[in-house]
Design a protein around this motif. Structure first.
Motif, mmCIF file in Angstrom:
data_model
loop_
_atom_site.group_PDB
_atom_site.id
_atom_site.type_symbol
_atom_site.label_atom_id
_atom_site.label_comp_id
_atom_site.label_asym_id
_atom_site.label_seq_id
_atom_site.Cartn_x
_atom_site.Cartn_y
_atom_site.Cartn_z
ATOM 1 N N UNK A 74 18.331 25.162 4.197
ATOM 2 C CA UNK A 74 17.331 24.157 3.815
ATOM 3 C C UNK A 74 16.908 23.254 4.968
ATOM 4 N N UNK A 75 17.629 23.329 6.082
ATOM 5 C CA UNK A 75 17.156 22.568 7.250
ATOM 6 C C UNK A 75 15.881 23.183 7.816
ATOM 7 N N UNK A 76 15.603 24.442 7.472
ATOM 8 C CA UNK A 76 14.349 25.071 7.917
ATOM 9 C C UNK A 76 13.240 24.632 6.964
ATOM 10 N N UNK A 77 12.271 23.964 7.517
ATOM 11 C CA UNK A 77 11.221 23.374 6.677
ATOM 12 C C UNK A 77 9.950 24.223 6.673
ATOM 13 N N UNK A 78 9.710 24.938 7.735
ATOM 14 C CA UNK A 78 8.447 25.680 7.824
ATOM 15 C C UNK A 78 8.605 26.884 8.745
ATOM 16 N N UNK A 79 7.841 27.929 8.426
ATOM 17 C CA UNK A 79 7.695 29.093 9.303
ATOM 18 C C UNK A 79 6.249 29.076 9.806
ATOM 19 N N UNK A 80 6.087 29.075 11.115
ATOM 20 C CA UNK A 80 4.752 29.023 11.727
ATOM 21 C C UNK A 80 4.491 30.355 12.425
ATOM 22 N N UNK A 81 3.312 30.908 12.240
ATOM 23 C CA UNK A 81 3.006 32.210 12.849
ATOM 24 C C UNK A 81 1.502 32.310 13.120
ATOM 25 N N UNK A 82 1.115 33.351 13.857
ATOM 26 C CA UNK A 82 -0.297 33.596 14.173
ATOM 27 C C UNK A 82 -0.627 35.032 13.825
ATOM 28 N N UNK A 83 -1.128 35.799 14.812
ATOM 29 C CA UNK A 83 -1.356 37.253 14.726
ATOM 30 C C UNK A 83 -2.528 37.645 13.827
ATOM 31 N N UNK A 84 -2.660 37.029 12.654
ATOM 32 C CA UNK A 84 -3.691 37.464 11.703
ATOM 33 C C UNK A 84 -5.033 36.776 11.942
ATOM 34 N N UNK A 85 -5.095 35.864 12.917
ATOM 35 C CA UNK A 85 -6.336 35.148 13.237
ATOM 36 C C UNK A 85 -6.903 34.472 11.982
ATOM 37 N N UNK A 86 -6.019 33.886 11.223
ATOM 38 C CA UNK A 86 -6.442 33.256 9.968
ATOM 39 C C UNK A 86 -5.782 31.894 9.841
ATOM 40 N N UNK A 87 -6.537 30.891 9.433
ATOM 41 C CA UNK A 87 -6.007 29.540 9.195
ATOM 42 C C UNK A 87 -5.606 29.444 7.729
ATOM 43 N N UNK A 88 -4.331 29.215 7.496
ATOM 44 C CA UNK A 88 -3.874 29.187 6.108
ATOM 45 C C UNK A 88 -2.583 28.390 6.004
ATOM 46 N N UNK A 89 -2.529 27.509 5.011
ATOM 47 C CA UNK A 89 -1.297 26.781 4.699
ATOM 48 C C UNK A 89 -0.872 27.224 3.307
ATOM 49 N N UNK A 90 0.331 27.781 3.191
ATOM 50 C CA UNK A 90 0.799 28.184 1.878
ATOM 51 C C UNK A 90 2.310 27.971 1.835
ATOM 52 N N UNK B 60 5.148 18.058 3.070
ATOM 53 C CA UNK B 60 6.391 17.335 2.759
ATOM 54 C C UNK B 60 7.552 18.330 2.824
ATOM 55 N N UNK B 61 8.600 17.939 3.520
ATOM 56 C CA UNK B 61 9.726 18.860 3.698
ATOM 57 C C UNK B 61 10.603 18.937 2.460
ATOM 58 N N UNK B 62 11.177 20.116 2.225
ATOM 59 C CA UNK B 62 12.195 20.254 1.180
ATOM 60 C C UNK B 62 13.452 19.495 1.619
ATOM 61 N N UNK B 63 14.269 19.099 0.632
ATOM 62 C CA UNK B 63 15.508 18.368 0.956
ATOM 63 C C UNK B 63 16.450 19.298 1.713
ATOM 64 N N UNK B 64 17.202 18.723 2.641
ATOM 65 C CA UNK B 64 18.138 19.540 3.425
ATOM 66 C C UNK B 64 19.329 19.955 2.571
#
Ligand SMILES: Nc1ncnc2c1ncn2[C@@H]1O[C@@H]2COP(=O)(O)O[C@H]2[C@H]1O
Length: 314
Positions: free
Chosen positions: A238-254, A310-314
């Motif tokens: 749970x300390x991991x809050x987000x996975x950030x990536x590229x490659x698809x040339x697309x702007x998206x938050x999910x 907003x981050x999930x709780x650790x």
């Protein structure tokens, strides 16, 4: 380590920071990775990180993908760098998340890339570079000419930890084989990731990698092949809050459950006409981060509204 371009004290003393290239490739080892950046990951949030992906720079500055005038990659990176320079404050760091080079990582592509980012480096901004499927580690290292090219931390992969702006960045390397679209972390890197995350269970962490995770709407072979194995590591930690990536040339938050997925747009050129090009201002807060897309393609909605994650709780 990922490939770090850091200003050094010696550079500043000798004036080399104004144009010099200091490259740090290796410190620490697979058993004991040493983070670069700030001494502890628990520093309070301050400042922002500039996130860029898929710059696709060609040695020839007039080359535009598909001949489209808006797809001149050199121009688009130049606009991004100028826009960052125009911000009220400098970023604490810049991360470029792979596909630095146009097609297959030619030395001239990397020379051009380095000359384009030089104005920001002259202000002492550290760069952390990941590899993508259009990069070539060996060619890039030849251009960088580090004193000791060493090896990646795990096998040939340049991976590592950067503590900056009050957040811990874990940068992975999904370049499996040059000229192969599919990305892969493979087992040694995944084991390193689990161990590295477990060493700091209380530190808010963002994991960054070039390839996008598999998605029902995309062909699996175009994505990160070992997506499920990666998510099995990230989801319970749970300390991991987000996975950030590229490659698809697309702007998206999910989101994947309570884990944020940030799909960075390309800087260089889009696949789909409705996709923006640009860089993202990523500013950690006490319990999350604000992310703001800055377009470089002259779109009417030049700077889109910032989004609070907003981050999930650790
Ligand atoms: N509209 C698209 N045009 C071209 N490639 C696409 C598109 N959508 C997804 N892709 C895939 O996404 C991959 C991203 O990396 P590549 O450019 O190597 O290869 C790309 C294609 O395999």
């Amino acid at each position: 380590m990922p490939i770090h371009l850091l200003p050094t004290r010696r550079d500043f003393l000798s004036g080399l920071a104004l144009g010099g290239v200091s490259t740090v490739l290796g410190c620490g080892n697979a058993e004991q990775p040493v983070a670069v950046g700030e001494p502890t990951p628990s520093a309070l949030p301050s400042g922002y990180i500039a996130l860029l992906s898929d710059t696709h720079i060609n040695a020839d500055p007039v080359v535009a993908e598909n001949g489209g005038p808006k797809n001149n990659m050199t121009k688009n990176l130049r606009v991004a760098i100028l826009d960052i320079l125009k911000q009220p404050e400098m970023p604490r760091a810049v991360v470029v998340l792979g596909d630095l080079a146009h097609k297959d990582g030619q030395p001239g592509d990397y020379q051009q890339f380095l000359s384009l980012i030089r104005p920001l480096r002259e202000f002492g901004v550290p760069f952390h570079l990941a590899m993508g499927n259009h990069d070539d580690r060996a060619q890039f290292l030849q251009v960088l000419k580090p004193e000791d090219p060493g090896l990646g931390l795990v096998d040939d992969r340049y991976i590592g930890v950067v503590n900056v702006a009050g957040i811990r960045l874990v940068i992975l390397d999904s370049l499996d084989k040059p000229k192969q679209v599919t990305g892969n972390l493979r087992e040694p890197q995944r084991a390193w990731l689990a161990k590295t995350l477990d060493a700091e269970p209380q530190s808010s962490t963002v994991v960054l990698v070039h390839h996008n995770p598999k998605n029902a709407s995309e062909n699996a072979w175009q994505c990160l092949w070992d997506t499920e194995e990666l998510l099995a590591i990230l989801r319970p930690r749970k300390q991991v809050k987000a996975l950030v990536f590229g490659h698809s040339h697309r702007w998206d938050l999910r989101r994947d459950g309570d884990l944020h997925f940030v799909n960075l747009p390309a800087v260089g050129y889009p696949f789909a006409a409705d996709q923006p090009l640009g860089w993202c201002r990523f500013e950690p807060t006490v319990d999350g981060a604000t992310i703001e897309l800055h377009r470089v393609d002259g779109g009417l909605d030049k700077d889109l509204e910032p989004v609070d994650l907003k981050w999930r709780a650790t």
